[in-house]
Scaffold this motif. Structure first.
Motif, PDB file in Angstrom:
ATOM      1  N   ASP A   4       0.826  -1.208   0.000  1.00  0.00           N
ATOM      2  CA  ASP A   4       0.000   0.000   0.000  1.00  0.00           C
ATOM      3  C   ASP A   4       0.860   1.258   0.000  1.00  0.00           C
ATOM      4  OD1 ASP A   4      -2.784   1.140   0.237  1.00  0.00           O
ATOM      5  OD2 ASP A   4      -1.871   2.037   2.027  1.00  0.00           O
ATOM      6  N   HIS A   5       1.979   1.224   0.736  1.00  0.00           N
ATOM      7  CA  HIS A   5       2.885   2.379   0.752  1.00  0.00           C
ATOM      8  C   HIS A   5       3.470   2.615  -0.639  1.00  0.00           C
ATOM      9  CE1 HIS A   5       6.023   5.128   2.091  1.00  0.00           C
ATOM     10  NE2 HIS A   5       6.912   4.355   1.486  1.00  0.00           N
ATOM     11  N   VAL A   6       3.881   1.541  -1.323  1.00  0.00           N
ATOM     12  CA  VAL A   6       4.461   1.679  -2.666  1.00  0.00           C
ATOM     13  C   VAL A   6       3.394   2.136  -3.647  1.00  0.00           C
ATOM     14  CG1 VAL A   6       5.642   0.471  -4.534  1.00  0.00           C
ATOM     15  CG2 VAL A   6       6.188  -0.078  -2.163  1.00  0.00           C
ATOM     16  N   ARG A   7       2.209   1.568  -3.539  1.00  0.00           N
ATOM     17  CA  ARG A   7       1.112   1.965  -4.451  1.00  0.00           C
ATOM     18  C   ARG A   7       0.791   3.451  -4.293  1.00  0.00           C
ATOM     19  NH1 ARG A   7      -2.414  -1.444  -2.891  1.00  0.00           N
ATOM     20  NH2 ARG A   7      -2.341  -2.949  -4.604  1.00  0.00           N
ATOM     21  N   THR A   8       0.751   3.927  -3.061  1.00  0.00           N
ATOM     22  CA  THR A   8       0.471   5.346  -2.818  1.00  0.00           C
ATOM     23  C   THR A   8       1.559   6.234  -3.408  1.00  0.00           C
ATOM     24  OG1 THR A   8      -0.710   4.793  -0.781  1.00  0.00           O
ATOM     25  CG2 THR A   8       0.046   7.069  -1.027  1.00  0.00           C
ATOM     26  N   ALA A   9       2.822   5.807  -3.256  1.00  0.00           N
ATOM     27  CA  ALA A   9       3.930   6.592  -3.798  1.00  0.00           C
ATOM     28  C   ALA A   9       3.860   6.663  -5.320  1.00  0.00           C
ATOM     29  CB  ALA A   9       5.261   5.984  -3.354  1.00  0.00           C
ATOM     30  N   LEU A  10       3.545   5.539  -5.980  1.00  0.00           N
ATOM     31  CA  LEU A  10       3.440   5.536  -7.444  1.00  0.00           C
ATOM     32  C   LEU A  10       2.264   6.385  -7.908  1.00  0.00           C
ATOM     33  CD1 LEU A  10       4.296   1.864  -8.470  1.00  0.00           C
ATOM     34  CD2 LEU A  10       5.810   3.801  -8.067  1.00  0.00           C
ATOM     35  N   ARG A  11       1.157   6.339  -7.153  1.00  0.00           N
ATOM     36  CA  ARG A  11       0.002   7.159  -7.508  1.00  0.00           C
ATOM     37  C   ARG A  11       0.341   8.646  -7.403  1.00  0.00           C
ATOM     38  NH1 ARG A  11      -3.289   6.054  -3.524  1.00  0.00           N
ATOM     39  NH2 ARG A  11      -3.957   4.069  -4.429  1.00  0.00           N
ATOM     40  N   ASP A  12       1.080   9.023  -6.360  1.00  0.00           N
ATOM     41  CA  ASP A  12       1.472  10.429  -6.203  1.00  0.00           C
ATOM     42  C   ASP A  12       2.365  10.875  -7.356  1.00  0.00           C
ATOM     43  OD1 ASP A  12       0.051  10.504  -3.870  1.00  0.00           O
ATOM     44  OD2 ASP A  12       1.777  10.226  -2.558  1.00  0.00           O
ATOM     45  N   HIS A  13       3.313  10.016  -7.742  1.00  0.00           N
ATOM     46  CA  HIS A  13       4.182  10.360  -8.877  1.00  0.00           C
ATOM     47  C   HIS A  13       3.362  10.499 -10.156  1.00  0.00           C
ATOM     48  CE1 HIS A  13       8.117  10.242  -7.036  1.00  0.00           C
ATOM     49  NE2 HIS A  13       7.849   9.085  -6.454  1.00  0.00           N
ATOM     50  N   ALA A  14       2.401   9.602 -10.350  1.00  0.00           N
ATOM     51  CA  ALA A  14       1.584   9.640 -11.572  1.00  0.00           C
ATOM     52  C   ALA A  14       0.709  10.895 -11.618  1.00  0.00           C
ATOM     53  CB  ALA A  14       0.725   8.390 -11.661  1.00  0.00           C
ATOM     54  N   GLU A  15       0.192  11.308 -10.465  1.00  0.00           N
ATOM     55  CA  GLU A  15      -0.642  12.513 -10.440  1.00  0.00           C
ATOM     56  C   GLU A  15       0.178  13.761 -10.721  1.00  0.00           C
ATOM     57  OE1 GLU A  15      -2.488  12.430  -6.658  1.00  0.00           O
ATOM     58  OE2 GLU A  15      -3.994  10.901  -7.213  1.00  0.00           O
ATOM     59  N   ARG A  16       1.417  13.787 -10.254  1.00  0.00           N
ATOM     60  CA  ARG A  16       2.268  14.965 -10.516  1.00  0.00           C
ATOM     61  C   ARG A  16       2.784  14.986 -11.945  1.00  0.00           C
ATOM     62  NH1 ARG A  16       4.317  13.667  -5.269  1.00  0.00           N
ATOM     63  NH2 ARG A  16       6.118  12.646  -6.230  1.00  0.00           N
ATOM     64  N   ASN A  17       3.004  13.820 -12.547  1.00  0.00           N
ATOM     65  CA  ASN A  17       3.550  13.751 -13.907  1.00  0.00           C
ATOM     66  C   ASN A  17       2.737  12.735 -14.715  1.00  0.00           C
ATOM     67  OD1 ASN A  17       6.226  15.382 -13.527  1.00  0.00           O
ATOM     68  ND2 ASN A  17       6.215  13.886 -11.846  1.00  0.00           N
ATOM     69  N   PRO A  18       1.536  13.074 -15.122  1.00  0.00           N
ATOM     70  CA  PRO A  18       0.674  12.102 -15.817  1.00  0.00           C
ATOM     71  C   PRO A  18       1.220  11.659 -17.170  1.00  0.00           C
ATOM     72  CG  PRO A  18      -0.289  14.315 -15.867  1.00  0.00           C
ATOM     73  CD  PRO A  18       0.876  14.381 -14.936  1.00  0.00           C
ATOM     74  N   ALA A  19       2.121  12.437 -17.767  1.00  0.00           N
ATOM     75  CA  ALA A  19       2.662  12.060 -19.077  1.00  0.00           C
ATOM     76  C   ALA A  19       3.725  10.966 -18.959  1.00  0.00           C
ATOM     77  CB  ALA A  19       3.260  13.286 -19.776  1.00  0.00           C
ATOM     78  N   GLN A  20       4.235  10.705 -17.777  1.00  0.00           N
ATOM     79  CA  GLN A  20       5.253   9.659 -17.613  1.00  0.00           C
ATOM     80  C   GLN A  20       4.554   8.304 -17.471  1.00  0.00           C
ATOM     81  OE1 GLN A  20       7.410  11.268 -14.179  1.00  0.00           O
ATOM     82  NE2 GLN A  20       9.118  11.828 -15.509  1.00  0.00           N
ATOM     83  N   LYS A  21       4.145   7.786 -18.650  1.00  0.00           N
ATOM     84  CA  LYS A  21       3.378   6.546 -18.653  1.00  0.00           C
ATOM     85  C   LYS A  21       4.276   5.309 -18.555  1.00  0.00           C
ATOM     86  CE  LYS A  21      -0.150   8.766 -21.506  1.00  0.00           C
ATOM     87  NZ  LYS A  21      -0.990   9.065 -20.356  1.00  0.00           N
ATOM     88  N   HIS A  22       5.536   5.457 -18.857  1.00  0.00           N
ATOM     89  CA  HIS A  22       6.487   4.346 -18.755  1.00  0.00           C
ATOM     90  C   HIS A  22       7.203   4.438 -17.402  1.00  0.00           C
ATOM     91  CE1 HIS A  22       6.207   3.076 -23.010  1.00  0.00           C
ATOM     92  NE2 HIS A  22       5.951   4.370 -23.233  1.00  0.00           N
ATOM     93  N   LEU A  23       7.262   3.328 -16.714  1.00  0.00           N
ATOM     94  CA  LEU A  23       7.855   3.305 -15.374  1.00  0.00           C
ATOM     95  C   LEU A  23       8.849   2.156 -15.270  1.00  0.00           C
ATOM     96  CD1 LEU A  23       7.956   4.137 -12.330  1.00  0.00           C
ATOM     97  CD2 LEU A  23       6.091   2.494 -11.957  1.00  0.00           C
ATOM     98  N   ALA A  24      10.048   2.458 -14.809  1.00  0.00           N
ATOM     99  CA  ALA A  24      11.060   1.435 -14.513  1.00  0.00           C
ATOM    100  C   ALA A  24      11.292   1.420 -13.011  1.00  0.00           C
ATOM    101  CB  ALA A  24      12.360   1.725 -15.248  1.00  0.00           C
TER     102      ALA A  24
END
Length: 579
Positions: free
Chosen positions: A415-435
């Motif tokens: 849940d902590h990791v999911r929340t962190a990824l969601r926050d990153h996605a909301e700040r940068n929605p164009a970064q659709k590729h994630l490593a």
């Protein structure tokens, strides 16, 4: 009974334990735990009290033996050092407070918690016996003085002799008017046989205390054994030590002994005296039987005030001021564990204080484990090989996000990791590729695998993808068995940086790349800017990724490559990638 606990139990623990130097027997802290627990059920010193102590000793021994046979020796690792420091310090203060009445010749109830004892002392302060106080002060002062002059001398024995001589002199001058009471003669005999109480009512009554005393006794014994083993170069087998301690307490319950555990004073003295095998502890237990036959009658001349002075010295040694300062300055969470355990000993029940400290330690550990560190990674343009680094001042690719995870990816951390990824996605929605850089992930469970599968499906639905970099063999095996690797795709797993960049760069939207001014990858130079024609390729040249830099080539400071980002010795790209 304390002397008896240092005879047969010490011999059994030495024969069946694993430590070369550990000497078992009665300890102050274990004695205080027993007193606190049993005084609620019987009058201390009564026949019922003794029977409860024998029964509790047997129950503790059986529990220790079962834990050892079940190979659960690692359980003691869950009792943190801060719990032990806080508990022993609290026990020291409690011991000191309980001896106030003997030191000052008062008569009040010294049972209960610290505030009850101090309240009784305050109400009786006008009845202080000056002659008894002089005996206690002479004992305490002489012990401190001898220890300061020559710490190698047996300062407690010398202090007891000094206190006894002072009491004898005052008694000769004042007679019974001095009111100086003595301990009284002890039985001059070998350990008599005894029988615990096997009634279900007694067992049920002592069950909660048994677990607390077991945990504390095992932790004390194994911690002391490991401490001495580090100095002697020995390896301690925790399971075997559990078995040795269990058998010693089982035997002790039938030979008039109460709970025995590792004694730091006796073990350290045994080590520094030159002991090399457990037979030293066997000889010590045997010789103690002989000594008791000669010395026990002399206790008739030992004043209670002198014994109180000695226990003052013991209590102060239990308060490890240096360790407490170190914990307070090193960690706020460990300071909280130590403080709560310390206060629990003073104002709650001792066994509950141990449980409270252990529970708080586990809660803090789980909190840390459930919050793995997550931070961004970008190529360092100032490094000749563009080693990955963490710096908020460096630009990121507008389509591609790189994050490193350090910690286990299990059900409590997802849940902590999911929340962190969601926050990153909301700040940068164009970064659709994630490593995800997972070199620091050493454990993943089904929940973690389901999370990665869920993240993969979501990003592919948005036109992006998920990539994993640096997957170790254990994590990859778990993903393979769960079928998650088939969904993520073997091509999306990279073990070298240039493979990762090459794989991701081919999937990026080149129309966005054409208008991008950041150009953080070398591959970006091959994409013509908007309105430009593509340059002709140079003979023998390619715009592919650069080889990986060795870790020692990375600059220091915040731009240094994290462990696992670099692949030493890799100077050639994989087949099919031109340079």
């Amino acid at each position: 009974y304390g002397l008896y606990a240092g005879m047969i139990p010490a011999i059994i623990a030495a024969l069946f334990g694993s430590s070369w130097h550990l000497v078992s027997g009665p300890t102050t802290a274990a004695s205080v735990v027993l007193f606190s627990a049993l005084s609620q059920h019987a009058v201390p010193g009564s026949a019922e009290y003794v029977k409860l102590a024998l029964t509790l000793t047997l129950m503790v021994g059986v529990t220790q033996l079962v834990l050892g046979l079940a190979r659960l020796g690692t359980l003691v690792n869950f009792i943190s050092h801060s719990v032990l420091v806080g508990f022993t310090a609290g026990a020291g203060i409690l011991i000191l407070s309980k001896q106030l009445k003997n030191f000052f010749g008062l008569s009040f109830d010294s049972g209960g918690h610290l505030h009850h004892i101090l309240g009784g002392f305050y109400q009786s302060i006008g009845d202080i016996n000056p002659w008894v106080t002089i005996v206690g002060a002479v004992t305490l002062g002489s012990g401190i003085l001898v220890k300061l002059i020559n710490p190698r001398l047996p300062y407690m024995v010398i202090a007891m002799v000094a206190g006894a001589l002072c009491a004898a002199l005052l008694t000769a001058v004042l007679g019974e008017a001095g009111g100086i009471e003595t301990v009284g003669a002890l039985q001059s005999s070998l350990p008599p046989l005894s029988m615990p109480d096997f009634s279900l009512d007694t067992i049920r009554k002592l069950a909660p205390t048994t677990l607390a005393v077991t945990l504390f006794a095992l932790t004390e014994a194994v911690s002391i054994g490991r401490s001495l083993a580090q100095r002697s170069g020995q390896h301690i087998n925790g399971n075997q030590e559990f078995i040795g301690q269990g058998l010693s307490n089982i035997a002790g319950s039938f030979f008039s002994g109460y709970v025995a555990t590792g004694s730091f004073n006796r073990s350290a003295m045994n080590f520094y005296a030159g002991a090399r095998t457990p037979l030293a502890a066997v000889f010590a237990g045997t010789l103690l039987m002989v000594v008791v036959l000669v010395v026990a009658p002399l206790a008739e001349y030992l004043p209670n005030a002198a014994m109180a002075g000695i226990l003052f010295l013991v209590a102060w040694r239990l308060v490890d001021v240096a360790q407490m300062k170190h914990i307070l300055t090193s960690s706020r969470s460990e300071s909280a564990v130590m403080a709560i355990t310390f206060l629990g000993v003073l104002f709650l029940e001792l066994d509950f204080a141990i449980f409270l400290g252990v529970l708080l330690s586990l809660v803090l550990y789980l909190n840390r484990a459930s919050r793995p560190r997550i931070y961004g990674r970008v190529p360092n343009p100032h490094h000749p090989h563009r080693a990955f680094t963490t710096s908020p001042d460096l630009p990121e690719c507008p389509q591609f996000k790189m994050l490193r995870i350090d910690g286990s990816l299990f059900f409590g951390a997802v849940d902590h990791v999911r929340t962190a990824l969601r926050d990153h996605a909301e700040r940068n929605p164009a970064q659709k590729h994630l490593a995800l850089f997972v070199q620091g992930v050493d454990l993943i469970d089904i929940t973690g695998g389901e999370f990665l599968a869920e993240e993969t499906r979501k990003r592919r639905a948005e036109g992006g993808d998920l990539y994993l970099y640096g997957v170790n063999a254990g994590v990859q095996s778990t993903l393979q068995r769960g079928g998650y690797l088939d969904l993520i795709g073997p091509d999306n797993l990279a073990d070298h940086k240039y493979r990762l960049i090459s794989r991701v760069f081919g999937s990026l939207d080149k129309t966005i790349c054409a208008s991008c001014e950041r150009r953080i990858f070398r591959e970006c130079a091959d994409v013509p800017r908007a309105g430009e024609s593509p340059p002709p390729p140079a003979a023998g040249a390619d715009s592919g990724p650069s080889p990986e830099a060795p870790p020692d080539a990375a600059p220091g400071g915040p731009d240094a490559a994290a462990p696992g980002d670099a692949e030493p010795g890799v100077v050639e790209p994989p087949p099919g990638v031109k340079v």
